[in-house]
Motif scaffolding. Structure first.
Motif, PDB file in Angstrom:
ATOM      1  N   ALA A   1      51.826  63.160  64.839  1.00  0.00           N
ATOM      2  CA  ALA A   1      53.276  63.038  65.096  1.00  0.00           C
ATOM      3  C   ALA A   1      53.585  62.339  66.414  1.00  0.00           C
ATOM      4  O   ALA A   1      54.744  62.250  66.805  1.00  0.00           O
ATOM      5  CB  ALA A   1      53.979  64.386  65.041  1.00  0.00           C
ATOM      6  N   THR A   2      52.565  61.858  67.112  1.00  0.00           N
ATOM      7  CA  THR A   2      52.841  61.165  68.376  1.00  0.00           C
ATOM      8  C   THR A   2      52.324  59.734  68.386  1.00  0.00           C
ATOM      9  O   THR A   2      52.595  58.982  69.315  1.00  0.00           O
ATOM     10  CB  THR A   2      52.183  61.891  69.560  1.00  0.00           C
ATOM     11  OG1 THR A   2      50.777  61.993  69.310  1.00  0.00           O
ATOM     12  CG2 THR A   2      52.766  63.280  69.755  1.00  0.00           C
ATOM     13  N   ASP A   3      51.567  59.345  67.372  1.00  0.00           N
ATOM     14  CA  ASP A   3      50.921  58.030  67.384  1.00  0.00           C
ATOM     15  C   ASP A   3      51.415  57.158  66.232  1.00  0.00           C
ATOM     16  O   ASP A   3      50.630  56.483  65.571  1.00  0.00           O
ATOM     17  CB  ASP A   3      49.394  58.202  67.311  1.00  0.00           C
ATOM     18  CG  ASP A   3      48.879  59.093  68.433  1.00  0.00           C
ATOM     19  OD1 ASP A   3      49.289  58.879  69.570  1.00  0.00           O
ATOM     20  OD2 ASP A   3      48.075  60.002  68.146  1.00  0.00           O
ATOM     21  N   ASP A   4      52.724  57.169  65.981  1.00  0.00           N
ATOM     22  CA  ASP A   4      53.281  56.411  64.866  1.00  0.00           C
ATOM     23  C   ASP A   4      53.245  54.907  65.147  1.00  0.00           C
ATOM     24  O   ASP A   4      53.246  54.468  66.297  1.00  0.00           O
ATOM     25  CB  ASP A   4      54.737  56.822  64.617  1.00  0.00           C
ATOM     26  CG  ASP A   4      54.877  58.318  64.375  1.00  0.00           C
ATOM     27  OD1 ASP A   4      53.848  58.965  64.084  1.00  0.00           O
ATOM     28  OD2 ASP A   4      56.006  58.816  64.477  1.00  0.00           O
ATOM     29  N   VAL A   5      53.264  54.156  64.056  1.00  0.00           N
ATOM     30  CA  VAL A   5      53.318  52.690  64.154  1.00  0.00           C
ATOM     31  C   VAL A   5      54.433  52.190  63.248  1.00  0.00           C
ATOM     32  O   VAL A   5      54.570  52.654  62.111  1.00  0.00           O
ATOM     33  CB  VAL A   5      51.975  52.056  63.734  1.00  0.00           C
ATOM     34  CG1 VAL A   5      52.110  50.539  63.607  1.00  0.00           C
ATOM     35  CG2 VAL A   5      50.878  52.392  64.738  1.00  0.00           C
ATOM     36  N   TYR A   6      55.267  51.291  63.765  1.00  0.00           N
ATOM     37  CA  TYR A   6      56.312  50.665  62.957  1.00  0.00           C
ATOM     38  C   TYR A   6      55.958  49.182  62.783  1.00  0.00           C
ATOM     39  O   TYR A   6      55.600  48.508  63.742  1.00  0.00           O
ATOM     40  CB  TYR A   6      57.684  50.726  63.630  1.00  0.00           C
ATOM     41  CG  TYR A   6      58.175  52.090  64.042  1.00  0.00           C
ATOM     42  CD1 TYR A   6      57.644  53.262  63.505  1.00  0.00           C
ATOM     43  CD2 TYR A   6      59.193  52.209  64.982  1.00  0.00           C
ATOM     44  CE1 TYR A   6      58.118  54.505  63.895  1.00  0.00           C
ATOM     45  CE2 TYR A   6      59.674  53.453  65.378  1.00  0.00           C
ATOM     46  CZ  TYR A   6      59.127  54.600  64.845  1.00  0.00           C
ATOM     47  OH  TYR A   6      59.590  55.827  65.240  1.00  0.00           O
ATOM     48  N   LEU A   7      56.086  48.704  61.570  1.00  0.00           N
ATOM     49  CA  LEU A   7      55.915  47.270  61.305  1.00  0.00           C
ATOM     50  C   LEU A   7      57.241  46.762  60.750  1.00  0.00           C
ATOM     51  O   LEU A   7      57.689  47.211  59.693  1.00  0.00           O
ATOM     52  CB  LEU A   7      54.782  47.057  60.285  1.00  0.00           C
ATOM     53  CG  LEU A   7      54.567  45.626  59.772  1.00  0.00           C
ATOM     54  CD1 LEU A   7      54.228  44.674  60.914  1.00  0.00           C
ATOM     55  CD2 LEU A   7      53.455  45.599  58.721  1.00  0.00           C
ATOM     56  N   SER A   8      57.880  45.843  61.466  1.00  0.00           N
ATOM     57  CA  SER A   8      59.199  45.348  61.052  1.00  0.00           C
ATOM     58  C   SER A   8      59.138  43.864  60.760  1.00  0.00           C
ATOM     59  O   SER A   8      58.401  43.121  61.414  1.00  0.00           O
ATOM     60  CB  SER A   8      60.238  45.564  62.153  1.00  0.00           C
ATOM     61  OG  SER A   8      60.336  46.914  62.487  1.00  0.00           O
ATOM     62  N   VAL A   9      59.921  43.451  59.782  1.00  0.00           N
ATOM     63  CA  VAL A   9      60.064  42.036  59.462  1.00  0.00           C
ATOM     64  C   VAL A   9      61.539  41.696  59.605  1.00  0.00           C
ATOM     65  O   VAL A   9      62.406  42.403  59.077  1.00  0.00           O
ATOM     66  CB  VAL A   9      59.597  41.741  58.023  1.00  0.00           C
ATOM     67  CG1 VAL A   9      59.719  40.251  57.737  1.00  0.00           C
ATOM     68  CG2 VAL A   9      58.163  42.193  57.823  1.00  0.00           C
ATOM     69  N   TRP A  10      61.813  40.645  60.341  1.00  0.00           N
ATOM     70  CA  TRP A  10      63.198  40.265  60.646  1.00  0.00           C
ATOM     71  C   TRP A  10      63.462  38.837  60.179  1.00  0.00           C
ATOM     72  O   TRP A  10      62.544  38.002  60.166  1.00  0.00           O
ATOM     73  CB  TRP A  10      63.461  40.308  62.158  1.00  0.00           C
ATOM     74  CG  TRP A  10      63.041  41.562  62.861  1.00  0.00           C
ATOM     75  CD1 TRP A  10      61.762  41.971  63.132  1.00  0.00           C
ATOM     76  CD2 TRP A  10      63.888  42.591  63.397  1.00  0.00           C
ATOM     77  NE1 TRP A  10      61.765  43.177  63.801  1.00  0.00           N
ATOM     78  CE2 TRP A  10      63.053  43.571  63.983  1.00  0.00           C
ATOM     79  CE3 TRP A  10      65.270  42.752  63.450  1.00  0.00           C
ATOM     80  CZ2 TRP A  10      63.571  44.706  64.612  1.00  0.00           C
ATOM     81  CZ3 TRP A  10      65.771  43.878  64.076  1.00  0.00           C
ATOM     82  CH2 TRP A  10      64.925  44.840  64.638  1.00  0.00           C
ATOM     83  N   ASP A  11      64.716  38.574  59.875  1.00  0.00           N
ATOM     84  CA  ASP A  11      65.121  37.202  59.547  1.00  0.00           C
ATOM     85  C   ASP A  11      65.352  36.375  60.799  1.00  0.00           C
ATOM     86  O   ASP A  11      65.414  35.148  60.732  1.00  0.00           O
ATOM     87  CB  ASP A  11      66.422  37.197  58.726  1.00  0.00           C
ATOM     88  CG  ASP A  11      66.195  37.799  57.351  1.00  0.00           C
ATOM     89  OD1 ASP A  11      65.020  37.973  56.975  1.00  0.00           O
ATOM     90  OD2 ASP A  11      67.195  38.105  56.673  1.00  0.00           O
ATOM     91  N   SER A  12      65.566  37.042  61.913  1.00  0.00           N
ATOM     92  CA  SER A  12      65.815  36.327  63.166  1.00  0.00           C
ATOM     93  C   SER A  12      65.137  37.086  64.291  1.00  0.00           C
ATOM     94  O   SER A  12      64.656  38.204  64.102  1.00  0.00           O
ATOM     95  CB  SER A  12      67.320  36.212  63.423  1.00  0.00           C
ATOM     96  OG  SER A  12      67.890  37.499  63.454  1.00  0.00           O
ATOM     97  N   ARG A  13      65.132  36.485  65.449  1.00  0.00           N
ATOM     98  CA  ARG A  13      64.449  37.112  66.591  1.00  0.00           C
ATOM     99  C   ARG A  13      65.036  38.505  66.850  1.00  0.00           C
ATOM    100  O   ARG A  13      66.250  38.645  67.011  1.00  0.00           O
ATOM    101  CB  ARG A  13      64.653  36.228  67.825  1.00  0.00           C
ATOM    102  CG  ARG A  13      63.875  36.653  69.043  1.00  0.00           C
ATOM    103  CD  ARG A  13      64.344  35.877  70.267  1.00  0.00           C
ATOM    104  NE  ARG A  13      63.473  36.149  71.387  1.00  0.00           N
ATOM    105  CZ  ARG A  13      62.519  35.340  71.803  1.00  0.00           C
ATOM    106  NH1 ARG A  13      62.324  34.192  71.198  1.00  0.00           N
ATOM    107  NH2 ARG A  13      61.758  35.663  72.833  1.00  0.00           N
ATOM    108  N   PRO A  14      64.216  39.542  66.879  1.00  0.00           N
ATOM    109  CA  PRO A  14      64.762  40.886  67.079  1.00  0.00           C
ATOM    110  C   PRO A  14      65.273  41.082  68.503  1.00  0.00           C
ATOM    111  O   PRO A  14      64.695  40.540  69.451  1.00  0.00           O
ATOM    112  CB  PRO A  14      63.557  41.803  66.801  1.00  0.00           C
ATOM    113  CG  PRO A  14      62.365  40.947  67.018  1.00  0.00           C
ATOM    114  CD  PRO A  14      62.765  39.541  66.670  1.00  0.00           C
ATOM    115  N   ALA A  15      66.351  41.840  68.616  1.00  0.00           N
ATOM    116  CA  ALA A  15      66.874  42.168  69.944  1.00  0.00           C
ATOM    117  C   ALA A  15      65.937  43.179  70.586  1.00  0.00           C
ATOM    118  O   ALA A  15      65.372  44.028  69.903  1.00  0.00           O
ATOM    119  CB  ALA A  15      68.270  42.768  69.816  1.00  0.00           C
ATOM    120  N   ARG A  16      65.733  43.072  71.877  1.00  0.00           N
ATOM    121  CA  ARG A  16      64.903  44.073  72.538  1.00  0.00           C
ATOM    122  C   ARG A  16      65.660  44.680  73.698  1.00  0.00           C
ATOM    123  O   ARG A  16      66.505  44.038  74.306  1.00  0.00           O
ATOM    124  CB  ARG A  16      63.569  43.489  72.979  1.00  0.00           C
ATOM    125  CG  ARG A  16      63.648  42.354  73.968  1.00  0.00           C
ATOM    126  CD  ARG A  16      62.229  41.939  74.367  1.00  0.00           C
ATOM    127  NE  ARG A  16      62.178  40.660  75.027  1.00  0.00           N
ATOM    128  CZ  ARG A  16      62.376  40.503  76.336  1.00  0.00           C
ATOM    129  NH1 ARG A  16      62.657  41.540  77.085  1.00  0.00           N
ATOM    130  NH2 ARG A  16      62.302  39.303  76.882  1.00  0.00           N
TER     131      ARG A  16
END
Lengths: 198, 317
Positions: free
Chosen positions: B120-135
Motif C-alpha cells: 500500500a505504499t509502493d504504488d505505480v501509476y502509468l498514464s497516457v495523455w493526448d498532450s503534455r501533462p501538467a505538473r
C-alpha cells in the motif's frame, strides 16, 4: 444571511438559491473534478488565516496541501460536519507535521511582544505594555500546551468549531474534546494569571 | 474577557493570504483535477453514497437540460447502437511481483493504469495523455527514455509516501508519465519501469456494448464506474460495480417512486423508477452486481437491453 455565512454553516441546501451548496459542490465533483474549485474560492482565505496564525509562512504551502487532501478525500466527506470545519480538520492534521515550527513561532512572537517599544504618552504606554504582555503570555501559553490540547483550543478560538464538530473532524470522542479543551483553557488561564471562572 | 476571546483578539496573528499565494494554491489544486482518477479504490462502505451522489448529479443535470430545451420541440426517441469503449494502449511487459494487475481510469485526454502494491505504499501509476501533462513541481531534472527526452520531478503527497514522476513524449501526440511511490520513487526504478512500457492495448474490465446513438465514454474510474454522455446534460449512462445487492432499493435510491421486477439475461433484476432516472440493479455473468442509471427518456426495454450488454471481467490475482 451573507453568502459566506451560509457556506460556513455547511448545511446541504443552505445558501443563495443560484449557487450550489458546499455539499452539492462536493457531490458534483465526484463525477466532474473541476466542480470542486468553488470550495477553494469560498474557504481559502479563512483556512489560510487559521494556518498562518499557527505556523506563519509555511501556511502558504499548507493551504494548497489542505485543499489537495480535501479534494483527494472528497468521496469520504460526510455532510453532517460541514465543509469548512472539515477543511479546518484537515489543516489541523497537516499542522502536526510542523509542531516545532509552530512552537518556535509562538516563542519568537512572545520575545517580540516583550520587546515592544514604549510610546511617550504615559497612559498609552501602560495600555500598550499591558497588551504587549498579554500577547507575550498568550504566545508562551500556546507554545507550552500539548499539541493535541492546542489543536482543540485553537479550533475553538480561531475556527469557531463546536465540540461536536471538533470531535468529528479530529475523529476523537466528544468527551476527549471537552477534557482537552478544559485542560488547555486552564493552563492558558494560569499563564495569563486569570481567575478561574466561578 | 475569557481566554478564548483573548486568543481571538490578542493571540498570534498573521497577514492575510496574498493574491499570489491564493493563485499558486489554486493552480496546484487545478492541476490535481486532471489527475483525479489516480485515487485509490473508493472504500466499499462509501460506494452507495457515491452512487446516490452520481444519481444526484444526473438529476441536477437533467433539471438544467430540461430548463433550456424549447418546450415545443419534441424529444426524439433514442436509438441503441454498439458502444465503443477505449482500450488502454500500453502495458508493462514485465510487472514487478509486488504490484497487482492494473486498474484503469479514463477521462478525455488522459488514460490511467494504477498498479497497487501489496504494501500500500509502493504504488505505480502509468498514464497516457493526448498532450503534455501538467505538473505541480516547480523543478525537474532531465533524463532520457529510449533516446527521447524525459523529465523527472517530485510531486507532493501529503501524508503519503514519497512520490516521483517521470514524463516523456513517447511518440507525437502520445505523452506518457510514470509515477512511483515509496520504493519506486527513485530515478533508477522509474527508468527501469519505463523500459518495460510497450504497445499492447488492454481491455478495461467494466464494459457496456450498447448505448444510445452518439453517446460517448465520458469517464471511467478504477474499473468501478463507467459513464457515457450524450450531447445534453441529462443524457448520461452510468454503470457502477457494487459489492452486493441492496435489499431495499426503494428506500435507498434517491427519489425512488416505484420498483418493478424485470429479467436481465435470464436473471431477475430490480428496476426503480426515480424522479428523473431509471435505476436498475442486476447481476452480470461472472457474479458481479452492477447498478445502471439512465434517463427516463429510455424505455424499460431499452434499459434492459443495455443492462444485458454490461460485462465485468473478474479481476486477475
Amino acid at each position: 444571511m451573507r453568502r459566506a455565512e451560509a457556506h460556513e454553516r455547511g448545511h446541504p441546501g443552505v445558501g443563495p438559491p443560484d449557487e450550489p451548496s458546499d455539499d452539492d459542490v462536493i457531490r458534483a465533483s465526484l463525477a466532474e473534478p473541476e466542480r470542486f474549485a468553488p470550495l477553494f474560492d469560498r474557504h481559502a482565505v479563512p483556512v489560510h488565516r487559521y494556518l498562518a496564525r499557527r505556523v506563519g509562512p509555511p501556511a502558504d504551502d499548507l493551504l494548497a496541501e489542505t485543499f489537495l487532501v480535501a479534494f483527494r478525500r472528497r468521496a469520504s466527506y460526510t455532510s453532517d460536519v460541514g465543509v469548512r470545519p472539515w477543511l479546518f480538520g484537515i489543516a489541523t492534521n497537516l499542522v502536526r507535521r510542523h509542531v516545532r515550527t509552530e512552537e518556535r513561532r509562538y516563542r519568537a512572537l512572545a520575545r517580540l511582544a516583550a520587546g515592544e517599544s514604549t510610546p511617550s504618552v504615559i497612559e498609552d504606554a501602560i495600555d500598550r505594555l499591558d497588551a504587549g504582555a498579554l500577547r507575550r503570555d498568550l504566545a508562551l501559553a500556546l507554545a507550552s500546551l500539548h499539541r493535541r490540547d492546542r489543536d482543540v483550543l485553537l479550533l475553538t478560538a480561531w475556527a469557531d468549531l463546536s465540540y461536536e464538530q471538533i470531535a468529528t473532524v479530529l475523529d476523537i470522542p466528544i468527551g476527549t474534546v471537552r477534557s482537552r479543551l478544559h485542560r488547555a483553557r486552564r493552563l492558558t488561564r494560569l499563564a495569563l494569571a486569570l481567575e478561574e471562572p466561578t | 474577557m475569557n481566554e478564548i476571546n483573548l486568543l481571538r483578539t490578542h493571540g498570534p496573528d498573521a497577514p492575510e493570504a496574498s493574491t499570489e499565494t491564493l493563485r499558486l494554491a489554486r493552480d496546484r489544486l487545478a492541476a490535481e483535477f486532471t489527475a483525479a482518477p489516480a485515487r485509490r479504490t473508493v472504500p466499499p462502505l462509501r460506494r452507495r453514497t457515491l452512487l446516490v451522489a452520481a444519481g444526484a448529479a444526473v438529476v441536477a443535470g437533467a433539471g438544467v437540460g430540461l430548463a433550456v430545451r424549447p418546450l415545443d420541440r419534441p424529444v426524439e426517441p433514442l436509438t441503441l447502437v454498439a458502444a465503443t469503449i477505449p482500450e488502454f494502449p500500453l502495458t508493462l511487459r514485465s510487472r514487478p511481483a509486488t504490484l497487482s494487475p492494473p486498474r484503469y481510469s479514463y477521462a478525455p485526454g488522459q488514460f490511467l493504469a494504477v498498479y497497487l502494491s501489496r504494501s500500500a505504499t509502493d504504488d505505480v501509476y502509468l498514464s497516457v495523455w493526448d498532450s503534455r501533462p501538467a505538473r505541480i513541481a516547480k523543478t525537474s531534472r532531465p533524463v532520457a527514455v529510449a533516446g527521447r527526452p524525459a523529465e523527472i520531478y517530485e510531486e507532493p503527497n501529503p501524508g503519503g509516501p514519497r512520490r516521483l514522476a517521470m514524463s516523456w513524449e513517447r511518440r507525437p501526440g502520445q505523452w506518457v508519465s510514470l509515477t512511483g511511490h515509496g520504493m519506486f520513487a527513485d530515478d533508477a526504478a522509474l527508468l527501469r519501469l519505463a523500459e518495460h512500457v510497450v504497445d499492447e492495448p488492454q481491455q478495461v474490465p467494466l464494459r457496456v456494448r450498447l448505448a444510445p446513438r452518439g453517446w460517448r465514454v465520458d469517464m471511467f474510474k478504477d474499473d468501478t464506474i463507467l459513464t457515457l454522455r450524450g450531447d445534453s446534460p441529462d443524457e448520461t449512462l452510468t454503470v457502477q460495480v457494487v459489492p452486493h445487492r441492496d435489499p431495499d432499493l426503494l428506500r435507498n435510491v434517491m427519489g425512488a417512486r416505484e420498483e418493478r421486477r424485470v429479467t436481465v439475461g435470464g436473471r431477475e433484476a430490480h428496476l426503480i423508477r426515480a424522479d428523473k432516472i431509471w435505476f436498475l440493479q442486476t447481476e452480470v455473468p461472472g457474479g458481479a452486481v452492477v447498478n445502471l442509471q439512465l434517463p427516463l427518456r429510455l424505455s424499460v426495454d431499452q434499459v434492459v437491453a443495455i443492462a444485458e450488454q454490461i460485462s465485468v471481467t473478474p479481476r486477475r490475482p
